[in-house]
Design a protein around this motif. Structure first.
Motif, short mmCIF file in Angstrom:
data_model
loop_
_atom_site.label_atom_id
_atom_site.label_comp_id
_atom_site.label_asym_id
_atom_site.label_seq_id
_atom_site.Cartn_x
_atom_site.Cartn_y
_atom_site.Cartn_z
N ARG A 83 3.69 12.99 2.38
CA ARG A 83 2.42 13.74 2.50
C ARG A 83 1.63 13.69 1.20
O ARG A 83 0.41 13.53 1.20
CB ARG A 83 2.70 15.19 2.88
N HIS A 84 2.33 13.83 0.08
CA HIS A 84 1.64 13.81 -1.21
C HIS A 84 0.98 12.45 -1.45
O HIS A 84 -0.18 12.39 -1.85
CB HIS A 84 2.59 14.16 -2.35
N LEU A 85 1.72 11.39 -1.22
CA LEU A 85 1.15 10.06 -1.42
C LEU A 85 -0.05 9.82 -0.50
O LEU A 85 -1.06 9.26 -0.92
CB LEU A 85 2.23 8.99 -1.22
N MET A 86 0.06 10.28 0.73
CA MET A 86 -1.06 10.12 1.66
C MET A 86 -2.26 10.96 1.22
O MET A 86 -3.40 10.52 1.36
CB MET A 86 -0.63 10.49 3.08
N SER A 87 -2.01 12.13 0.61
CA SER A 87 -3.12 12.96 0.12
C SER A 87 -3.84 12.28 -1.04
O SER A 87 -4.99 12.60 -1.34
CB SER A 87 -2.63 14.35 -0.29
N LEU A 88 -3.16 11.34 -1.68
CA LEU A 88 -3.77 10.58 -2.78
C LEU A 88 -4.52 9.35 -2.27
O LEU A 88 -5.11 8.62 -3.06
CB LEU A 88 -2.69 10.13 -3.77
N GLY A 89 -4.45 9.13 -0.95
CA GLY A 89 -5.17 8.00 -0.35
C GLY A 89 -4.31 6.81 0.00
O GLY A 89 -4.82 5.77 0.42
N VAL A 90 -3.00 6.93 -0.16
CA VAL A 90 -2.10 5.83 0.20
C VAL A 90 -1.96 5.80 1.72
O VAL A 90 -1.83 6.85 2.35
CB VAL A 90 -0.72 6.03 -0.47
N ASP A 91 -1.99 4.60 2.31
CA ASP A 91 -1.85 4.50 3.77
C ASP A 91 -0.46 4.96 4.19
O ASP A 91 0.49 4.94 3.39
CB ASP A 91 -2.13 3.07 4.25
N GLU A 92 -0.33 5.38 5.45
CA GLU A 92 0.90 6.00 5.93
C GLU A 92 2.12 5.09 5.79
O GLU A 92 3.18 5.53 5.34
CB GLU A 92 0.75 6.44 7.38
N LYS A 93 1.99 3.83 6.16
CA LYS A 93 3.14 2.90 6.09
C LYS A 93 3.63 2.76 4.65
O LYS A 93 4.83 2.86 4.38
CB LYS A 93 2.75 1.54 6.66
N THR A 94 2.72 2.53 3.73
CA THR A 94 3.10 2.38 2.32
C THR A 94 3.66 3.69 1.78
O THR A 94 4.67 3.69 1.05
CB THR A 94 1.88 1.93 1.49
N ALA A 95 3.04 4.81 2.14
CA ALA A 95 3.52 6.12 1.68
C ALA A 95 4.95 6.36 2.16
O ALA A 95 5.79 6.84 1.39
CB ALA A 95 2.59 7.23 2.17
N GLU A 96 5.25 6.03 3.42
CA GLU A 96 6.60 6.18 3.97
C GLU A 96 7.60 5.35 3.18
O GLU A 96 8.67 5.83 2.80
CB GLU A 96 6.63 5.73 5.44
N GLU A 97 7.26 4.09 2.96
CA GLU A 97 8.17 3.19 2.25
C GLU A 97 8.40 3.64 0.81
O GLU A 97 9.53 3.67 0.33
CB GLU A 97 7.63 1.76 2.28
N ASP A 98 7.31 3.98 0.13
CA ASP A 98 7.43 4.40 -1.27
C ASP A 98 8.17 5.73 -1.39
O ASP A 98 8.98 5.91 -2.30
CB ASP A 98 6.06 4.49 -1.93
N ALA A 99 7.91 6.65 -0.47
CA ALA A 99 8.61 7.94 -0.50
C ALA A 99 10.11 7.72 -0.36
O ALA A 99 10.91 8.40 -1.02
CB ALA A 99 8.09 8.85 0.61
#
Length: 124
Positions: A83-99
């Motif tokens: 959620r935090h990464l997505m709030s920074l503008g990261v797309d959902e797929k990338t945010a999931e992988e990076d998280a």
């Protein structure tokens, strides 16, 4: 009790699979995280020794109470980081992988500070 990052990955995978079905098999775990059956067997033996997983009477893999507590902790980190990464503008797929990568290395102190920040700012 310290658990290696790979152990956390298995515990989280078992937890997520158990939300989909009460019949979690080693094959399912291997497919979920992209590892071989022998790797799954070694990891499950290690998790059994640590008291985090068990097999039910039908041979399906279950988290113990301690395993479930750990899995929920790991998954909470994953969700909050995503959620935090997505709030920074990261797309959902990338945010999931990076998280998934970040959750295994971030300290509890930093995670707690991030969670407090997100709660304070209404993004948690």
């Amino acid at each position: 009790m310290a658990i290696l990052e790979t152990g956390e990955m298995y515990v989280e995978a078992i937890y997520l699979l158990s939300l989909e079905s009460d019949k979690v098999r080693g094959k399912d775990i291997g497919n979920r995280i992209g590892v071989t059956r022998p790797s799954v067997s070694r990891a499950l033996n290690s998790l059994r020794e640590r008291g985090l997983v068990r097999n039910d009477s039908n041979g399906y893999i279950k988290l113990t109470e301690g395993g479930l507590i750990l899995a929920k902790h790991i998954y909470e980190r994953h969700l909050l980081l995503t959620r935090h990464l997505m709030s920074l503008g990261v797309d959902e797929k990338t945010a999931e992988e990076d998280a998934g990568r970040i959750e295994r290395f971030i300290s509890d102190t930093t995670f707690d500070a991030l969670r407090a920040y997100m709660i304070k700012n209404g993004t948690a």
